[in-house]
Motif scaffolding. Sequence first.
Motif, PDB file in Angstrom:
ATOM      1  N   ILE A 114       0.852  -1.199   0.000  1.00  0.00           N
ATOM      2  CA  ILE A 114       0.000   0.000   0.000  1.00  0.00           C
ATOM      3  C   ILE A 114       0.887   1.248   0.000  1.00  0.00           C
ATOM      4  CG2 ILE A 114      -1.612   1.352   1.436  1.00  0.00           C
ATOM      5  CD1 ILE A 114      -3.120  -1.209   1.986  1.00  0.00           C
ATOM      6  N   ILE A 160      -9.061   1.370  -0.173  1.00  0.00           N
ATOM      7  CA  ILE A 160      -8.506   0.026  -0.379  1.00  0.00           C
ATOM      8  C   ILE A 160      -9.604  -1.039  -0.321  1.00  0.00           C
ATOM      9  CG2 ILE A 160      -6.967  -1.740   0.643  1.00  0.00           C
ATOM     10  CD1 ILE A 160      -5.384   0.296  -0.941  1.00  0.00           C
ATOM     11  N   HIS A 169      -8.105  -7.796   0.447  1.00  0.00           N
ATOM     12  CA  HIS A 169      -8.246  -6.930   1.629  1.00  0.00           C
ATOM     13  C   HIS A 169      -6.932  -6.269   2.012  1.00  0.00           C
ATOM     14  CE1 HIS A 169      -6.619 -10.727   2.968  1.00  0.00           C
ATOM     15  NE2 HIS A 169      -6.270 -10.183   4.108  1.00  0.00           N
ATOM     16  N   LYS A 170      -7.056  -5.300   2.949  1.00  0.00           N
ATOM     17  CA  LYS A 170      -5.881  -4.616   3.471  1.00  0.00           C
ATOM     18  C   LYS A 170      -5.253  -5.475   4.575  1.00  0.00           C
ATOM     19  CE  LYS A 170      -4.594  -0.331   5.791  1.00  0.00           C
ATOM     20  NZ  LYS A 170      -5.006   1.028   6.167  1.00  0.00           N
ATOM     21  N   TYR A 215       1.901  -1.916   5.342  1.00  0.00           N
ATOM     22  CA  TYR A 215       0.592  -2.402   4.898  1.00  0.00           C
ATOM     23  C   TYR A 215       0.640  -2.859   3.445  1.00  0.00           C
ATOM     24  CZ  TYR A 215      -1.245  -0.397   9.171  1.00  0.00           C
ATOM     25  OH  TYR A 215      -1.484  -0.139  10.498  1.00  0.00           O
ATOM     26  N   ILE A 225      -2.069  -4.775   0.156  1.00  0.00           N
ATOM     27  CA  ILE A 225      -3.385  -5.277  -0.248  1.00  0.00           C
ATOM     28  C   ILE A 225      -3.142  -6.656  -0.853  1.00  0.00           C
ATOM     29  CG2 ILE A 225      -3.244  -3.819  -2.355  1.00  0.00           C
ATOM     30  CD1 ILE A 225      -6.342  -3.956  -2.425  1.00  0.00           C
TER      31      ILE A 225
END
Length: 247
Positions: free
Chosen positions: A70, A109, A153-154, A178, A180
Amino acid sequence: MRVIVTNSYDEMSKEAAKIVAGQIYLKPDSVLGLATGSTPLQMYKKLIAVHEMVGLDFSQVTSFNLDEYIGMSPDNPQSYHYFMKHNFFDFINIKPENIFIPDGMAKDIDAEGRRYDALIEEKGGIDLQILGIGRNAHIGFNEPDIKFEATTHKVKLDDETIEANSRFFENESEVPRYAISMGIKTIMLAKKVVLLASGSNKAEAVYNAVYGSISPSAPASILQLHRDVTVIVDKEAGALLQKHAQQ
Ligand code: GLP
């Protein structure tokens, strides 16, 4: 699960490339799920060689990558967009419009995750998913957790993953926190899965994936429930499997 223990990283890569090439010969418009990391690098090199030497044709192939950091733009050399372009896509005849990677720069996101899963469905689902495995048995960026995350998903990366992936960065503080990632359901919906692992630091994760109890604390263990998984390892990554088989 089929398990193939090969003698070397090179042999592991050759076996994996044969499966991918076979998939494309049999179904030229295959939808591939692709992975980044050091492990599939040699497989990509071998597929490029097959493309150059005997014309393996990627012109109808669609690809979906597992994950992206991310906040990382596609032209950042540490991004998975950059990795795929410079290690694979630039050397084969896949159409740019058929390449999909989650957008780590998306403002929302969650919406990006929904868009990505819908797109996979729209393209008919993934025919063949290639996976590496983290030292903590993560697949994609599905980290050990108390539950399996279903859809794209994150993810907050584990300290162990940040440390492992810091080898690609100047220092650990530069590794994004982070990402995804495709979720477990997204991966499990693939018609075929090939999981690759190389090196002794993956031996425990591979053991847990193949023989461990099925638990979100070892995300790859869920693959035991998939009807068509091939695990291809070199002998170092397969060391604990061989011990188990001899018992
Ligand atoms: C990364 C990726 C995974 C990959 C794993 C192992 O965190 N998100 O998809 O399988 O690490 O990487 P490597 O093959 O470099 O060991």
